[in-house]
Design a protein around this motif. Sequence first.
Motif, PDB file in Angstrom:
ATOM      1  N   GLN A  44      27.417  46.759  38.903  1.00 40.63           N
ATOM      2  CA  GLN A  44      28.858  46.172  38.191  1.00 40.63           C
ATOM      3  C   GLN A  44      28.742  44.695  37.961  1.00 40.63           C
ATOM      4  O   GLN A  44      28.136  44.105  38.940  1.00 40.63           O
ATOM      5  CB  GLN A  44      30.123  46.638  38.945  1.00 40.63           C
ATOM      6  CG  GLN A  44      30.288  47.963  39.128  1.00 40.63           C
ATOM      7  CD  GLN A  44      30.739  48.841  37.795  1.00 40.63           C
ATOM      8  OE1 GLN A  44      31.560  48.289  36.963  1.00 40.63           O
ATOM      9  NE2 GLN A  44      30.093  49.885  37.905  1.00 40.63           N
ATOM     10  N   PRO A  45      29.393  44.257  36.868  1.00 41.17           N
ATOM     11  CA  PRO A  45      28.992  42.698  36.575  1.00 41.17           C
ATOM     12  C   PRO A  45      29.873  41.773  37.653  1.00 41.17           C
ATOM     13  O   PRO A  45      29.294  40.664  37.727  1.00 41.17           O
ATOM     14  CB  PRO A  45      29.647  42.532  35.166  1.00 41.17           C
ATOM     15  CG  PRO A  45      30.691  43.448  34.880  1.00 41.17           C
ATOM     16  CD  PRO A  45      29.919  44.890  36.037  1.00 41.17           C
ATOM     17  N   GLY A  46      30.834  42.207  38.110  1.00 45.59           N
ATOM     18  CA  GLY A  46      31.452  41.164  39.126  1.00 45.59           C
ATOM     19  C   GLY A  46      32.460  40.436  38.725  1.00 45.59           C
ATOM     20  O   GLY A  46      33.052  39.358  39.013  1.00 45.59           O
ATOM     21  N   GLY A  69      32.179  34.974  20.945  1.00 48.04           N
ATOM     22  CA  GLY A  69      31.979  34.986  22.545  1.00 48.04           C
ATOM     23  C   GLY A  69      33.125  35.779  23.193  1.00 48.04           C
ATOM     24  O   GLY A  69      33.741  36.529  22.606  1.00 48.04           O
ATOM     25  N   VAL A  70      32.973  35.666  24.643  1.00 46.35           N
ATOM     26  CA  VAL A  70      33.825  36.360  25.413  1.00 46.35           C
ATOM     27  C   VAL A  70      34.541  35.219  26.244  1.00 46.35           C
ATOM     28  O   VAL A  70      34.069  34.026  26.257  1.00 46.35           O
ATOM     29  CB  VAL A  70      33.205  37.266  26.405  1.00 46.35           C
ATOM     30  CG1 VAL A  70      32.526  38.285  25.489  1.00 46.35           C
ATOM     31  CG2 VAL A  70      32.048  36.586  27.068  1.00 46.35           C
ATOM     32  N   ARG A  71      35.736  35.682  26.511  1.00 48.68           N
ATOM     33  CA  ARG A  71      36.322  34.745  27.725  1.00 48.68           C
ATOM     34  C   ARG A  71      36.377  35.625  29.019  1.00 48.68           C
ATOM     35  O   ARG A  71      36.941  36.758  29.188  1.00 48.68           O
ATOM     36  CB  ARG A  71      37.983  34.655  27.134  1.00 48.68           C
ATOM     37  CG  ARG A  71      38.919  33.873  28.150  1.00 48.68           C
ATOM     38  CD  ARG A  71      40.294  33.591  27.484  1.00 48.68           C
ATOM     39  NE  ARG A  71      41.035  32.909  28.358  1.00 48.68           N
ATOM     40  CZ  ARG A  71      42.327  33.420  28.761  1.00 48.68           C
ATOM     41  NH1 ARG A  71      42.922  34.092  27.981  1.00 48.68           N
ATOM     42  NH2 ARG A  71      43.169  32.729  29.573  1.00 48.68           N
ATOM     43  N   VAL A  72      36.061  34.918  29.978  1.00 44.54           N
ATOM     44  CA  VAL A  72      35.871  35.491  31.417  1.00 44.54           C
ATOM     45  C   VAL A  72      37.357  35.228  32.020  1.00 44.54           C
ATOM     46  O   VAL A  72      37.727  34.218  32.054  1.00 44.54           O
ATOM     47  CB  VAL A  72      34.738  34.667  32.285  1.00 44.54           C
ATOM     48  CG1 VAL A  72      35.032  35.006  33.565  1.00 44.54           C
ATOM     49  CG2 VAL A  72      33.526  35.101  31.653  1.00 44.54           C
ATOM     50  N   LEU A  73      38.016  36.447  32.484  1.00 45.22           N
ATOM     51  CA  LEU A  73      39.334  36.495  32.982  1.00 45.22           C
ATOM     52  C   LEU A  73      39.477  36.444  34.298  1.00 45.22           C
ATOM     53  O   LEU A  73      40.170  35.659  34.928  1.00 45.22           O
ATOM     54  CB  LEU A  73      39.966  37.827  32.416  1.00 45.22           C
ATOM     55  CG  LEU A  73      39.957  38.218  30.872  1.00 45.22           C
ATOM     56  CD1 LEU A  73      40.466  39.419  30.644  1.00 45.22           C
ATOM     57  CD2 LEU A  73      40.817  36.961  30.398  1.00 45.22           C
ATOM     58  N   HIS A  74      38.297  37.024  35.009  1.00 44.57           N
ATOM     59  CA  HIS A  74      38.377  37.160  36.481  1.00 44.57           C
ATOM     60  C   HIS A  74      37.025  37.440  37.043  1.00 44.57           C
ATOM     61  O   HIS A  74      36.229  38.049  36.383  1.00 44.57           O
ATOM     62  CB  HIS A  74      39.276  38.318  36.772  1.00 44.57           C
ATOM     63  CG  HIS A  74      39.223  38.486  38.315  1.00 44.57           C
ATOM     64  ND1 HIS A  74      40.019  37.961  39.053  1.00 44.57           N
ATOM     65  CD2 HIS A  74      38.669  39.441  38.967  1.00 44.57           C
ATOM     66  CE1 HIS A  74      39.685  38.529  40.316  1.00 44.57           C
ATOM     67  NE2 HIS A  74      38.840  39.323  40.471  1.00 44.57           N
ATOM     68  N   VAL A  75      36.774  36.494  38.144  1.00 41.31           N
ATOM     69  CA  VAL A  75      35.418  36.637  38.799  1.00 41.31           C
ATOM     70  C   VAL A  75      35.797  37.080  40.090  1.00 41.31           C
ATOM     71  O   VAL A  75      36.470  36.843  40.766  1.00 41.31           O
ATOM     72  CB  VAL A  75      34.616  35.246  38.934  1.00 41.31           C
ATOM     73  CG1 VAL A  75      33.547  35.436  39.702  1.00 41.31           C
ATOM     74  CG2 VAL A  75      34.596  34.683  37.568  1.00 41.31           C
ATOM     75  N   ASP A  76      35.031  38.321  40.667  1.00 42.94           N
ATOM     76  CA  ASP A  76      35.309  39.079  41.808  1.00 42.94           C
ATOM     77  C   ASP A  76      34.901  38.103  42.888  1.00 42.94           C
ATOM     78  O   ASP A  76      34.083  37.378  43.088  1.00 42.94           O
ATOM     79  CB  ASP A  76      34.382  40.284  41.915  1.00 42.94           C
ATOM     80  CG  ASP A  76      35.020  41.321  41.135  1.00 42.94           C
ATOM     81  OD1 ASP A  76      36.086  41.073  40.590  1.00 42.94           O
ATOM     82  OD2 ASP A  76      34.213  42.204  40.808  1.00 42.94           O
ATOM     83  N   PRO A  77      35.828  38.095  44.053  1.00 39.01           N
ATOM     84  CA  PRO A  77      35.839  37.097  45.341  1.00 39.01           C
ATOM     85  C   PRO A  77      34.486  37.356  45.722  1.00 39.01           C
ATOM     86  O   PRO A  77      34.002  38.604  45.852  1.00 39.01           O
ATOM     87  CB  PRO A  77      36.883  37.697  46.207  1.00 39.01           C
ATOM     88  CG  PRO A  77      37.911  38.095  45.333  1.00 39.01           C
ATOM     89  CD  PRO A  77      37.180  38.784  44.166  1.00 39.01           C
ATOM     90  N   GLY A  78      33.629  36.412  46.177  1.00 43.42           N
ATOM     91  CA  GLY A  78      32.282  36.660  46.762  1.00 43.42           C
ATOM     92  C   GLY A  78      31.261  36.909  45.714  1.00 43.42           C
ATOM     93  O   GLY A  78      30.167  37.110  46.099  1.00 43.42           O
ATOM     94  N   ASP A  79      31.599  36.715  44.286  1.00 46.38           N
ATOM     95  CA  ASP A  79      30.485  37.037  43.491  1.00 46.38           C
ATOM     96  C   ASP A  79      29.707  35.688  43.348  1.00 46.38           C
ATOM     97  O   ASP A  79      30.124  34.441  43.635  1.00 46.38           O
ATOM     98  CB  ASP A  79      31.187  37.189  42.122  1.00 46.38           C
ATOM     99  CG  ASP A  79      30.199  37.581  41.150  1.00 46.38           C
ATOM    100  OD1 ASP A  79      29.493  38.578  41.000  1.00 46.38           O
ATOM    101  OD2 ASP A  79      29.993  36.843  40.082  1.00 46.38           O
ATOM    102  N   GLY A  87      30.580  26.396  36.695  1.00 47.72           N
ATOM    103  CA  GLY A  87      31.539  25.297  36.490  1.00 47.72           C
ATOM    104  C   GLY A  87      33.028  25.922  36.207  1.00 47.72           C
ATOM    105  O   GLY A  87      33.672  25.113  36.031  1.00 47.72           O
ATOM    106  N   GLY A  88      33.207  27.196  35.945  1.00 52.67           N
ATOM    107  CA  GLY A  88      34.392  27.910  35.733  1.00 52.67           C
ATOM    108  C   GLY A  88      35.078  27.935  37.019  1.00 52.67           C
ATOM    109  O   GLY A  88      34.497  28.025  38.025  1.00 52.67           O
ATOM    110  N   SER A  89      36.317  28.245  36.990  1.00 51.26           N
ATOM    111  CA  SER A  89      37.175  28.706  38.198  1.00 51.26           C
ATOM    112  C   SER A  89      37.041  30.140  38.093  1.00 51.26           C
ATOM    113  O   SER A  89      37.034  30.815  37.195  1.00 51.26           O
ATOM    114  CB  SER A  89      38.644  27.851  37.845  1.00 51.26           C
ATOM    115  OG  SER A  89      39.421  28.863  36.961  1.00 51.26           O
ATOM    116  N   SER A  90      37.323  30.723  39.390  1.00 48.72           N
ATOM    117  CA  SER A  90      37.515  32.182  39.563  1.00 48.72           C
ATOM    118  C   SER A  90      38.958  32.688  39.259  1.00 48.72           C
ATOM    119  O   SER A  90      39.123  33.856  39.244  1.00 48.72           O
ATOM    120  CB  SER A  90      37.142  32.568  40.953  1.00 48.72           C
ATOM    121  OG  SER A  90      37.852  32.016  41.874  1.00 48.72           O
ATOM    122  N   SER A  91      39.822  31.889  38.855  1.00 49.80           N
ATOM    123  CA  SER A  91      41.262  32.012  38.564  1.00 49.80           C
ATOM    124  C   SER A  91      41.322  32.723  37.075  1.00 49.80           C
ATOM    125  O   SER A  91      42.271  33.438  36.957  1.00 49.80           O
ATOM    126  CB  SER A  91      42.111  30.864  38.768  1.00 49.80           C
ATOM    127  OG  SER A  91      41.821  30.158  37.719  1.00 49.80           O
TER     128      SER A  91
END
Length: 94
Positions: A44-46, A69-79, A87-91
């Motif tokens: 899974q991409p995380g 492009g795409v907009r990253v909405l969420h990065v899984d914790p620990g990814d 450089g982005g936030s995980s929020s």
Amino acid sequence: PALPQLGASGQDAQNVAYVVPAVVISHFLQDLKRHRGRYAGFPQPGFSFQLLHSAALRRACGLAGGMAGVRVLHVDPGDAGPAAGSGGSSSGGG
């Protein structure tokens, strides 16, 4: 039904066929071999994302006219993304 020519009908649920792509079966068998009988699944991409199809959404995200492009909405914790210097936030705030 996947194979209607075999006589499957809406009334005969025993003749329901499922088609599993060869690449999925191959991955499953290789996974069992690689992990000593345990299926680890597909990676899974995380993160989750949103495709920027809408011109208004691309403008709101600060993209120039012909960009996509795409907009990253969420990065899984620990990814690994934030630790790798994305450089982005995980929020997913924007």
